[in-house]
Enzyme design. Structure first.
Site, short mmCIF file in Angstrom:
data_model
loop_
_atom_site.label_atom_id
_atom_site.label_comp_id
_atom_site.label_asym_id
_atom_site.label_seq_id
_atom_site.Cartn_x
_atom_site.Cartn_y
_atom_site.Cartn_z
N SER A 1 16.14 -11.64 3.53
CA SER A 1 16.70 -10.29 3.67
C SER A 1 17.66 -9.91 2.55
O SER A 1 17.95 -8.72 2.36
CB SER A 1 17.41 -10.15 5.02
OG SER A 1 18.59 -10.93 5.05
N LYS B 1 24.73 -10.40 5.58
CA LYS B 1 24.31 -9.13 4.99
C LYS B 1 25.41 -8.64 4.05
O LYS B 1 26.49 -9.20 3.96
CB LYS B 1 24.06 -8.07 6.07
CG LYS B 1 23.07 -8.45 7.15
CD LYS B 1 21.63 -8.53 6.67
CE LYS B 1 20.71 -8.96 7.80
NZ LYS B 1 19.32 -9.15 7.34
#
Length: 258
Positions: free
Chosen positions: A51, A112
């Site tokens: 990701s 993230k």
């Protein structure tokens, strides 16, 4: 058995017991130091998904600084409910890559990039990130080679994205600007929450998906990603050291994370 022999045998047993106890004490002390370091200073973390490609790759091992944002119950292994909120707190900056506990279960580790701060309005329009109604500067650079859903090597668009504060990083658009999350509603970041996104914009379950992640409470932050201390090809294994010479990504060793 003579008295001298009995005394010698007793001394030997006591010596063995003393040596064993010293060994146990050393092990306990080492474990306590390890727990203290992991709780207060640094926690190792490995990247299990793509990701954050191209910034972080599957097989990267990195250190997360626990002191960067202060401490919450999630700073302690297993997140015991000893207190609420944060102590010695310091808010993350936009652009930080942060590890946090998934708000849906408060136990799963996610990593993230921080893109939205409390009070911000975040939206993606045609693949372009917008912060408070303004498009974030995005510059097309050379394509990036990655794998598609079928494991095939493909070249995908790569962009240099620059936040209003001036920090820059690279993102990729695997599905060009036609991905599922390339056009979103406007999200208003609640107080004491942060909006997180992956750099692999079409292959990241992040705050855009409110059912799975949503905005992240300040309390759920674990720490800031600082440096890659080891990196190995995703098709290899850390537990097969005989493969290391050809599978280690030597150029990523001790690379600062930005």
């Amino acid at each position: 058995m003579s008295e001298n022999a009995k005394k010698y045998a007793g001394d030997a047993v006591k010596k063995d017991e003393g040596g064993l106890w010293e060994t146990v004490k050393v092990i306990i002390q080492a474990l306590l130091i390890a727990v203290l370091v992991r709780t207060v200073l640094f926690q190792p973390f490995n990247i299990p998904s793509g990701s954050l490609i191209p910034t972080l790759l599957i097989g990267d091992y990195l250190f997360v600084s626990k002191y960067s944002y202060g401490y919450s119950k999630h700073s302690i292994p297993f997140s015991p409910p000893l207190f609420s909120g944060r102590i010695f707190g310091s808010q993350p900056k936009r652009g930080d890559i942060a590890v946090f506990k998934l708000p849906k279960d408060n136990s799963t580790d996610y990593i993230k990039r921080v893109v939205g701060l409390p009070g911000d309005k975040i939206q993606v329009v045609g693949g372009v990130l917008h912060i408070n109604g303004k498009a974030v500067q995005r510059e097309r650079v050379e394509d990036y080679k990655t794998t598609d859903l079928y494991g095939r090597t493909v070249s995908v668009p790569r962009y240099k994205e620059t936040f209003p504060e001036g920090t820059s990083h690279f993102v990729i658009e695997r599905d060009a600007d036609r991905g599922y999350w390339d056009n979103t509603e406007i999200y208003t970041v609640k107080p004491d929450h942060f909006f997180m996104m992956g750099d692999n914009r079409d292959n990241s379950t992040d705050s855009r998906d409110e059912a799975s992640v949503g905005a992240v409470p300040y309390e759920n932050l674990v720490g800031r990603a600082e440096i890659i201390f080891f990196s190995i090809d995703e098709n290899s294994s850390l537990w097969r050291p005989w493969e290391w010479p050809t599978h280690i990504r030597w150029d990523r060793m001790f690379e600062r994370i930005r």
